[in-house]
Design a protein around this motif. Sequence first.
Motif, PDB file in Angstrom:
ATOM      1  N   GLN A   1      73.419  24.561  19.212  1.00 26.37           N
ATOM      2  CA  GLN A   1      72.520  23.508  18.732  1.00 26.37           C
ATOM      3  C   GLN A   1      73.152  22.775  17.555  1.00 26.37           C
ATOM      4  O   GLN A   1      73.590  23.405  16.585  1.00 26.37           O
ATOM      5  CB  GLN A   1      71.174  24.102  18.304  1.00 26.37           C
TER       6      GLN A   1
ATOM      7  N   GLN B   1      65.906  26.265  11.543  1.00 29.39           N
ATOM      8  CA  GLN B   1      66.175  27.700  11.490  1.00 29.39           C
ATOM      9  C   GLN B   1      64.880  28.503  11.543  1.00 29.39           C
ATOM     10  O   GLN B   1      64.766  29.488  12.292  1.00 29.39           O
ATOM     11  CB  GLN B   1      66.961  28.025  10.217  1.00 29.39           C
TER      12      GLN B   1
ATOM     13  N   ASN C   1      63.306  28.203  15.168  1.00 29.51           N
ATOM     14  CA  ASN C   1      63.991  28.996  16.191  1.00 29.51           C
ATOM     15  C   ASN C   1      63.745  30.488  16.007  1.00 29.51           C
ATOM     16  O   ASN C   1      63.616  31.229  16.987  1.00 29.51           O
ATOM     17  CB  ASN C   1      65.490  28.708  16.156  1.00 29.51           C
ATOM     18  N   LEU C   2      63.684  30.918  14.768  1.00 30.59           N
ATOM     19  CA  LEU C   2      63.395  32.339  14.524  1.00 30.59           C
ATOM     20  C   LEU C   2      61.988  32.686  14.996  1.00 30.59           C
ATOM     21  O   LEU C   2      61.772  33.768  15.578  1.00 30.59           O
ATOM     22  CB  LEU C   2      63.567  32.667  13.041  1.00 30.59           C
TER      23      LEU C   2
ATOM     24  N   GLU D   1      67.747  34.785  17.638  1.00 33.55           N
ATOM     25  CA  GLU D   1      68.494  35.278  16.493  1.00 33.55           C
ATOM     26  C   GLU D   1      69.795  34.485  16.371  1.00 33.55           C
ATOM     27  O   GLU D   1      70.420  34.136  17.367  1.00 33.55           O
ATOM     28  CB  GLU D   1      68.790  36.779  16.627  1.00 33.55           C
ATOM     29  N   GLN D   2      70.163  34.195  15.130  1.00 34.54           N
ATOM     30  CA  GLN D   2      71.299  33.328  14.865  1.00 34.54           C
ATOM     31  C   GLN D   2      72.595  34.137  14.875  1.00 34.54           C
ATOM     32  O   GLN D   2      72.671  35.229  14.303  1.00 34.54           O
ATOM     33  CB  GLN D   2      71.123  32.631  13.514  1.00 34.54           C
TER      34      GLN D   2
ATOM     35  N   ASN E   1      75.281  30.893   8.396  1.00 33.61           N
ATOM     36  CA  ASN E   1      75.546  30.840   9.839  1.00 33.61           C
ATOM     37  C   ASN E   1      75.475  29.426  10.416  1.00 33.61           C
ATOM     38  O   ASN E   1      75.338  29.252  11.628  1.00 33.61           O
ATOM     39  CB  ASN E   1      74.584  31.755  10.612  1.00 33.61           C
ATOM     40  N   TRP E   2      75.577  28.417   9.562  1.00 36.89           N
ATOM     41  CA  TRP E   2      75.685  27.032   9.988  1.00 36.89           C
ATOM     42  C   TRP E   2      77.061  26.517   9.625  1.00 36.89           C
ATOM     43  O   TRP E   2      77.570  26.800   8.541  1.00 36.89           O
ATOM     44  CB  TRP E   2      74.637  26.145   9.303  1.00 36.89           C
TER      45      TRP E   2
ATOM     46  N   THR F   1      75.235  25.316  15.004  1.00 38.38           N
ATOM     47  CA  THR F   1      75.135  26.765  14.979  1.00 38.38           C
ATOM     48  C   THR F   1      74.941  27.280  16.392  1.00 38.38           C
ATOM     49  O   THR F   1      74.805  26.500  17.349  1.00 38.38           O
ATOM     50  CB  THR F   1      73.970  27.212  14.081  1.00 38.38           C
TER      51      THR F   1
ATOM     52  N   TRP G   1      72.885  30.405  18.845  1.00 37.75           N
ATOM     53  CA  TRP G   1      71.768  31.332  18.917  1.00 37.75           C
ATOM     54  C   TRP G   1      71.861  32.139  20.211  1.00 37.75           C
ATOM     55  O   TRP G   1      72.567  31.773  21.149  1.00 37.75           O
ATOM     56  CB  TRP G   1      70.434  30.584  18.904  1.00 37.75           C
TER      57      TRP G   1
END
Length: 662
Positions: free
Chosen positions: A523, A597, A600-601, A606-607, A637-638, A652, A654
Motif C-alpha cells: 500500500q 495505519q 488497517n490494524l 499486521e504491518q 515500518n513505512w 508499506t 501488510w
Amino acid sequence: MLLNSFLVPTLYTETILFHPTRFHSLAEEKKAGARNVSSSPIPFYRLISSKAQPTLRSIFRTFIMDPMLDYINRYLLEEEIDELNINTYKDEAALQDIKKHFYEILVQKYPPTPNEQLLTSSKSDLSSSSSSTSKSSNNNMLAESLPVMEYCRGIEEGMKFLPNINMLVANFKENIVSADPFEVKYENSASFKLAEKDELGMMSRSRRKKYSSGRNLDILEGRNSKISMIDSEEPVRDDVYDEVLLDHGDHRLKGEIWSLRETLKLEASSGVPKEIQGDHHELYTLLIRCSEAVAIYNQQSAQELLNKIRMQSSPNGNGIQRLASVLADALEARLAGVGSEYFRRLIAGLVKSPDIYFLKGHHLLIRAAPFMRVYYCFSNRNILNVARNASKVHVIDFGLHFGFQWPSLIQALSKIEGGPPKLRITLVERPQPGFRPAKRIEAVGQRLKEYARSFNVPFEFKGIASQLESIRIEELNVNDDEVVVVNSIFRLREVSDETFAIDSPRDQVLKLIRQIKPQIFIQAESNRSYSSFFLTRFRQVLSTHAVFYDLLDSTIPRLDQERQMPENVHFVPDIINSIACEGADLTYKPETLKQWQRRNLRAGFEQLPVDLDIVKECKNMVRDGYDNRYFIQEDDNWLLQGWKGRVLHGVTAWKPKLEEGC
C-alpha cells in the motif's frame, strides 16, 4: 384576485364620475365650500368641459362599463374556464380596441400593449399576414397566439436564472470551466474557455480558440452521456513504451536525469522572465481572502479578488502562479455552482486522452522526482521475494495506472533461475464513461500480454471495471495453489469514507483484502488529510500542493512543453475536486499515514518490517541522480519520501493477522 383586479377599480371610477351625490356642477360645489372640495377625490368630469360630460358618460357606459361588467360576469360565473380561454382572449382584444377609440376621442395616443410589442419585435408570420387581413381577423390571430406567446415568454424569463449546464465546457489543460462556451462574460459566473487540441489530442493551455455560436458543442466535446473512448488504432507496444517501462540499467536513466537538470540550470542562468515573477506572499493572501468570500457566497468581493488573482497568476509561470491559476478556476467554479460538473468534464477529458499522453507525463515525472521509481522498486522487490519459489503468482492490482509498473516485473521474473512462474494479473479499475467501460483496461491487458510473450513468461490477464467497494471475492478467482499479492498505489484514497458509518466503504475494501488472504498487501498513500469544512480544507490544499508545485518548479524547466502533463494527471483533479465539489461529489479524501495505519490494524492486518536491502537500494537511487533536497527514510515500518524536510508519501507492506487458534 380577478374581482380585485377588474371590479374594484371599475366601481371606484364609477362612484367618482357618475354617483348622483357627486355629479353636480362647479357652481354648486363652490357654494359648499372650497375646503370640503379639496379634501374629497377630484372627479374626472372636472378635467374636461361641461359640454362633453354627457357624451363621455354615454361613451363610458356603452363602451367601457357594459363590456367590462359583462366580461367579469361571464368570467366569474363560468364553471369550465379552461374551455373558454380563447374566447376570453378574443373579448379582451375587443376591449382593447374599444379603449383605443376612447383614447382617440380624448386626443391622446393609445399605448401599445406588451403583447403587441412582443409581436412586433419577433417579426413573425403574424405581422406579415395582418397587413392583408381585416382588423377583426388580426385580433383573432393575436388572441389565438397569446397563450403560446405568454408561455414561451415565461420560459425565456425563467431560463435566465438557470446555469446552462448542458453547454458547460471543461478544459482540464487550462483548468477552466464555463457556463458560457462562447466566452460571453456573465456577472458572477466563471468565464471558461474552449481550447484547441494539440498533437496528442489534449487541450492546449497556451492557445485559445473562439467558436461562433453556430457551432455544435456536442460535436466539439462529445455528448455528456456518451463520452467516446480512445481509438483502438493506438499502438499496443512500441519503442517509446520500451524505453520508459523496461529496465535499461541505471546509467541510461541517470543520463536523462542529468540532461534535465542541465536544461534547468541553463534556463535559470538566462534570467527569469518578468511575467513569471511575482509576490508570493500577496498571492497567498489573495487566495485566502477569496476562499473566505466564496465560503459566504459574497459574489462581488469574490469576483474582485479573482480578477486580482488572475492578473498575478499564470498556467505557465512559476510554481505558486501555476497553483494559483488552478485554485482560481476551482473557486470560480464553486462560486458559479458548477463545481461537480466541471470535475466530471475534467475526468472525462482525461479519459479520452491516449495512453501515450500519460506515458510522456510519467516519463517526465520519473526523471524529475524519484517517487514512482521508489514505489515500483519497493513493490516489485517484495513480489519477487514471495514469488521466488512459487509456481504461480497472482497479482491483484487495485488501480489501473495504465499498467506502467508491470513490464519491469515481467522482465525481472524472466530472469529467475529455473524459469519464471506463471503470472496472473487482475486489474480492478472504476468503469470509464462510454459504451465500453473496460476498453482501456483491455488495451493494457493486450500490452502486458505482448511483453510477457516477448520475455517468455506464462501470463494470464483479467480486467474488472468496477468500483472497489462493489467487488466481490468470487470475481477475483483466487486459487489456493498460487501466491496472491494485492497492490494498491494511491488508490484507496479515492474510495468514499463515511466516517460515522459502522461499515464504511474503505473498511469494506480492507475486509475484502483480508478475505483474499494475500501473502503480502502493498500500500502506498499520501501523507495528508483534508477537513470536511471548506475553509480549513482550502488552506490544507494550498499548503500541500504548494510543496508539490515548488518541487516541480525546482526540477523541471518552466518552458518544457510536457511539464503540464504530470500536473494535469496527478495534481489538478485533486485540487478541483477538493475545492469546487462538496458532499457526495467530494471523492478525494486522503488520510495521513498514521490514520491508515490505525485503520488497517483495526481491519485485522499486521504491518511487515521494511526490508533493509530495499531501503538501501532506494536511497542509492535517490542519492545518485536526483536533487539533494529529496529525502528517503524508514520510520515505523513505512518507507517515507519527502521534499525539503516534509514527508509527502509513504509505502508499506501488510499481511492478514492470523486468527486466534489457527
